[in-house]
Motif scaffolding. Structure first.
Motif, PDB file in Angstrom:
ATOM      1  N   GLU A  78      11.250   7.080 -33.355  1.00 30.47           N
ATOM      2  CA  GLU A  78      10.306   6.250 -34.257  1.00 30.47           C
ATOM      3  C   GLU A  78      11.250   5.074 -33.548  1.00 30.47           C
ATOM      4  O   GLU A  78       9.800   3.451 -33.308  1.00 30.47           O
ATOM      5  N   GLY A  79      12.528   4.860 -33.569  1.00 34.94           N
ATOM      6  CA  GLY A  79      13.173   4.102 -32.818  1.00 34.94           C
ATOM      7  C   GLY A  79      12.563   3.607 -31.706  1.00 34.94           C
ATOM      8  O   GLY A  79      12.192   2.323 -31.217  1.00 34.94           O
ATOM      9  N   LEU A  80      12.790   4.492 -30.246  1.00 33.23           N
ATOM     10  CA  LEU A  80      12.504   4.206 -29.326  1.00 33.23           C
ATOM     11  C   LEU A  80      10.682   3.488 -29.284  1.00 33.23           C
ATOM     12  O   LEU A  80      10.446   2.439 -28.606  1.00 33.23           O
ATOM     13  N   GLU A  82       8.949   1.928 -31.337  1.00 40.59           N
ATOM     14  CA  GLU A  82       9.486   0.495 -32.079  1.00 40.59           C
ATOM     15  C   GLU A  82       9.771  -0.223 -30.823  1.00 40.59           C
ATOM     16  O   GLU A  82       8.883  -1.284 -30.550  1.00 40.59           O
ATOM     17  N   SER A  83      10.607   0.027 -30.117  1.00 39.78           N
ATOM     18  CA  SER A  83      11.422  -0.684 -28.613  1.00 39.78           C
ATOM     19  C   SER A  83      10.701  -1.075 -28.038  1.00 39.78           C
ATOM     20  O   SER A  83      10.225  -2.148 -27.566  1.00 39.78           O
ATOM     21  N   LEU A  84       9.777   0.475 -27.712  1.00 36.73           N
ATOM     22  CA  LEU A  84       8.751  -0.069 -26.426  1.00 36.73           C
ATOM     23  C   LEU A  84       7.699  -1.114 -26.544  1.00 36.73           C
ATOM     24  O   LEU A  84       7.220  -1.392 -25.715  1.00 36.73           O
ATOM     25  N   ALA A  85       7.269  -0.434 -27.502  1.00 32.80           N
ATOM     26  CA  ALA A  85       6.077  -1.652 -28.319  1.00 32.80           C
ATOM     27  C   ALA A  85       6.479  -2.480 -28.213  1.00 32.80           C
ATOM     28  O   ALA A  85       5.621  -3.887 -28.124  1.00 32.80           O
ATOM     29  N   MET A  86       8.032  -2.903 -28.791  1.00 38.19           N
ATOM     30  CA  MET A  86       8.262  -4.794 -29.291  1.00 38.19           C
ATOM     31  C   MET A  86       8.394  -5.006 -27.904  1.00 38.19           C
ATOM     32  O   MET A  86       7.994  -6.593 -27.368  1.00 38.19           O
ATOM     33  N   SER A  87       9.084  -4.289 -26.295  1.00 39.41           N
ATOM     34  CA  SER A  87       8.680  -4.364 -25.659  1.00 39.41           C
ATOM     35  C   SER A  87       7.944  -5.088 -24.743  1.00 39.41           C
ATOM     36  O   SER A  87       7.437  -6.113 -23.431  1.00 39.41           O
ATOM     37  N   VAL A  88       6.604  -4.326 -24.728  1.00 35.84           N
ATOM     38  CA  VAL A  88       5.041  -5.007 -23.900  1.00 35.84           C
ATOM     39  C   VAL A  88       4.638  -5.815 -25.070  1.00 35.84           C
ATOM     40  O   VAL A  88       4.464  -6.758 -23.988  1.00 35.84           O
ATOM     41  N   ILE A  89       4.717  -6.461 -26.230  1.00 37.71           N
ATOM     42  CA  ILE A  89       4.166  -7.078 -26.514  1.00 37.71           C
ATOM     43  C   ILE A  89       4.835  -8.582 -26.356  1.00 37.71           C
ATOM     44  O   ILE A  89       4.241  -9.511 -26.342  1.00 37.71           O
ATOM     45  N   ALA A  90       6.330  -8.660 -26.873  1.00 39.63           N
ATOM     46  CA  ALA A  90       6.976 -10.035 -26.063  1.00 39.63           C
ATOM     47  C   ALA A  90       7.054  -9.961 -24.532  1.00 39.63           C
ATOM     48  O   ALA A  90       6.524 -11.293 -24.181  1.00 39.63           O
ATOM     49  N   ASN A 213      12.798  -6.793 -20.715  1.00 37.64           N
ATOM     50  CA  ASN A 213      12.665  -6.585 -22.192  1.00 37.64           C
ATOM     51  C   ASN A 213      12.650  -4.956 -23.097  1.00 37.64           C
ATOM     52  O   ASN A 213      13.008  -4.924 -24.059  1.00 37.64           O
ATOM     53  N   ILE A 214      12.652  -4.344 -22.265  1.00 34.54           N
ATOM     54  CA  ILE A 214      13.280  -2.956 -22.653  1.00 34.54           C
ATOM     55  C   ILE A 214      13.908  -2.752 -23.085  1.00 34.54           C
ATOM     56  O   ILE A 214      14.799  -1.935 -24.419  1.00 34.54           O
ATOM     57  N   ARG A 215      15.134  -3.161 -22.066  1.00 31.29           N
ATOM     58  CA  ARG A 215      17.072  -2.557 -22.241  1.00 31.29           C
ATOM     59  C   ARG A 215      17.533  -3.562 -23.265  1.00 31.29           C
ATOM     60  O   ARG A 215      17.854  -3.651 -24.114  1.00 31.29           O
ATOM     61  N   HIS A 216      16.833  -5.065 -24.072  1.00 30.95           N
ATOM     62  CA  HIS A 216      16.927  -5.819 -24.663  1.00 30.95           C
ATOM     63  C   HIS A 216      15.899  -6.353 -25.889  1.00 30.95           C
ATOM     64  O   HIS A 216      16.635  -6.085 -26.727  1.00 30.95           O
ATOM     65  N   SER A 217      15.563  -4.636 -26.448  1.00 33.23           N
ATOM     66  CA  SER A 217      14.149  -4.569 -27.300  1.00 33.23           C
ATOM     67  C   SER A 217      15.500  -3.241 -28.451  1.00 33.23           C
ATOM     68  O   SER A 217      15.442  -2.959 -29.016  1.00 33.23           O
ATOM     69  N   ALA A 253      17.571   7.390 -20.946  1.00 34.78           N
ATOM     70  CA  ALA A 253      16.532   8.152 -20.193  1.00 34.78           C
ATOM     71  C   ALA A 253      15.262   6.424 -20.234  1.00 34.78           C
ATOM     72  O   ALA A 253      14.373   6.317 -19.162  1.00 34.78           O
ATOM     73  N   ILE A 254      14.764   5.830 -21.350  1.00 31.33           N
ATOM     74  CA  ILE A 254      13.922   5.216 -20.954  1.00 31.33           C
ATOM     75  C   ILE A 254      14.019   3.780 -20.681  1.00 31.33           C
ATOM     76  O   ILE A 254      12.853   3.381 -19.588  1.00 31.33           O
ATOM     77  N   VAL A 255      15.072   3.489 -20.179  1.00 29.87           N
ATOM     78  CA  VAL A 255      15.391   1.838 -19.110  1.00 29.87           C
ATOM     79  C   VAL A 255      15.324   2.931 -17.934  1.00 29.87           C
ATOM     80  O   VAL A 255      14.858   1.763 -17.196  1.00 29.87           O
ATOM     81  N   MET A 256      15.270   3.996 -17.675  1.00 28.54           N
ATOM     82  CA  MET A 256      15.346   4.357 -16.622  1.00 28.54           C
ATOM     83  C   MET A 256      14.111   4.910 -15.917  1.00 28.54           C
ATOM     84  O   MET A 256      13.089   4.387 -14.694  1.00 28.54           O
TER      85      MET A 256
END
Lengths: 270, 277
Positions: A78-80, A82-90, A213-217, A253-256
């Motif tokens: 869930e957290g990941l 949400e982070s990903l979605a935040m980075s895309v929208i931002a 933004n992925i990293r910062h989210s 993994a996500i950042v990579m």
């Protein structure tokens, strides 16, 4: 022969400093400052040893990472997401705001007052760390992803508009002049004479900023601005180190993956 | 008809690029402007459509005074002036068709320009013009895929799609090989005759000027030192334009212009001395 020897000219590299005395003075100042800093912190050997034991305890507590509890796994995913979605929208929101700001902040096309406004927006956006903006946004709109999106979009403007403005300043003005010479208005001149020249850069920067933004989210959640960060902080506060490690691995993994995608896309547009 | 009177340009650096040049271009004549580098040829042409702001004098196109126009009026005036550039100045990343159609930007709304939604007649005419310049079938190529000669022909197509009252041409052949240069000059003079529009060309190559122009104007150090037919451009006139040589007493038709232009011929450069000796 002897006279020729004395005539021989010597050469030393000219110093980058004002003169050699200034050079040595600068070196001494740096050395003194370094020594004072070390003395001021008063790091003792005993403190280093204590710290080492604690560090070993922490790492021991982390292994192996925990991935067996279904509830925690759901929390993680869930957290990941949400982070990903935040980075895309931002990224999208930030870029849409950035493009006009970049045109305002390009010295070669904007009138002086507009230029200073554009530069001002960029400077203000660059002045603060996203965590500071996230703290303010959480106070303003409440805990959750919206605050994170605001913080990341805000930071995107400073980064994106600054680099795009520099790109616009480097364009071939001939293409702009030729468009102007046909009787095109200001906006049309931008659309035909400028935009095509900076389009690859816009795409490249968008991908690059998304990657950032992925990293910062993953971090803004620490102050309550949504994403995986909150879960990360909770696990740490509850001494749940093995779950903490799982989150860290997932973030890596996500950042990579993000980096791979952005490298691929940027390779395609070059 | 283009009528320029006493055109002056002083750059902020203090360089006097033009010291009062007057010129008329009418009918469908081709006027070639020659002169050494830094004589003010490009400045003159750019002052006509105000890409460079003149410091003094007047520029009239079909009775409309262009200096002092601003905003919409200036843009409308620019629609009537086609310009062709030395470095082609095509929009490199757009297609040939978009480049040609950009000649109509003054006639479409910004939103339609953004959508590339041009008038059907303009698109039809763009195809015709591309055929005329020998680029049919290239409409979907990106401009940066073309050769130098082809690019310059796109530049010409863009300018004539404006349906201009005059064509300004700034060093059209400087970046081209001799073969492509001739093709471009042929095309320009052909269009001038067919569409009945005058052409003002800046050109380095004197032989091309002599071959293609109806009239030749010589600039030197921001002043007009020669004006006449290609036949009038004898060795004396060349010396005067390119080396600032003095005019011998009673020499040909060039003497008349030199007298009007004042004392320019009196300045003799070192380079001139060396060449003559």
């Amino acid at each position: 022969m002897a006279t020729k020897q004395t005539d021989r000219r010597s050469w030393t590299r000219p110093t980058a400093f004002y003169n050699h005395y200034v050079k040595w003075a600068v070196y001494v100042i740096i050395a003194v400052f370094l020594l004072w800093s070390a003395w001021n912190m008063r790091i003792s050997m005993a403190r280093v040893m204590d710290g080492w034991d604690a560090a070993v305890g922490l790492v021991n507590g982390m292994f192996p990472p925990e991935y067996t509890t279904e509830f925690k796994n759901e929390l993680l995913i869930e957290g990941l997401i949400e982070s990903l979605a935040m980075s895309v929208i931002a990224t999208i929101v930030g870029v849409i705001i950035s493009i006009p700001v970049a045109f305002m902040a390009a010295e070669n096309i904007a009138p002086k007052p507009v230029y200073w406004v554009g530069r001002g927006i960029i400077t203000v956006s660059r002045s603060f760390h996203e965590l500071i903006i996230a703290i303010i946004a959480v106070k303003a709109v409440g805990i959750g992803a919206l605050a994170g999106v605001i913080a990341l979009s805000y930071k995107t403007v400073g980064f994106f508009a600054k680099l795009l403005a520099e790109e616009i300043e480097d364009i071939d003005s001939g293409q702009m002049e030729a468009t102007e010479a046909t009787g095109a208005n200001r906006t049309q001149t931008m659309l035909f004479g400028v935009l095509p020249q900076v389009m690859p850069r816009i795409v490249g920067l968008t991908i690059y900023r998304w990657d950032i933004n992925i990293r910062h989210s993953t971090i803004v959640g620490i102050v309550g601005a949504g994403g995986i960060g909150a879960t990360l902080l909770n696990s740490f506060d509850q001494y749940d180190y093995d779950f903490f490690l799982l989150i860290i691995i997932a973030i890596i993994a996500i950042v990579m993956v993000g980096e791979l995608i952005s490298t691929y896309i940027r390779g395609r547009i070059q | 008809m283009l009528s320029v009177t006493d055109l002056q340009k002083t750059y902020p650096s203090g360089d006097e690029a033009l010291k009062g040049v007057s010129l008329e271009v009418t009918g469908s004549e081709t006027v070639a402007m020659i002169g050494p580098s830094g004589a003010g040829k490009s400045t003159f042409i750019r002052c006509v459509n105000r890409l460079t702001e003149p410091s003094g004098g007047s520029v009239e196109l079909d009775g409309l005074e262009l200096t002092g126009l601003s905003g919409k009026k200036l843009r409308n005036a620019r629609r009537d002036i086609g310009m062709i550039f030395q470095e082609y100045n095509l929009i490199e990343r757009l297609t040939v068709m978009e480049n040609v159609l950009s000649g109509r930007l003054g006639y479409v709304s910004t939103w339609n320009a953004f959508r590339r939604n041009f008038d059907g007649d303009d698109i039809e005419r763009a195809y015709e013009v591309l055929e005329r310049v020998g680029l049919d079938g290239h409409e979907n190529n990106r401009a940066d895929e073309l050769s130098g000669g082809q690019r310059q022909r796109v530049g010409i197509a863009r300018a004539i799609l404006q349906r201009p009252k005059i064509l300004l041409v700034d060093e059209p052949t400087s970046s081209l090989d001799p073969e492509s240069s001739r093709a471009v000059m042929d095309l320009l003079t052909e269009i001038a005759a067919e569409d009945d529009i005058p052409v003002l060309i800046n050109i380095h190559e004197v032989d091309l000027a002599e071959e293609y122009a109806d009239r030749i104007v010589g600039l030197r150090l921001g002043e007009k030192v020669f004006e006449g037919t290609p036949a009038d451009l004898d060795e004396t006139a060349r010396g005067q334009i390119y080396r600032g040589e003095e005019i011998p007493e009673g020499a040909g038709p060039t003497g008349k212009v030199a007298a009007e232009a004042g004392d320019v011929g009196g300045v003799s450069s070192d380079e001139g001395e060396i060449r003559r000796s």
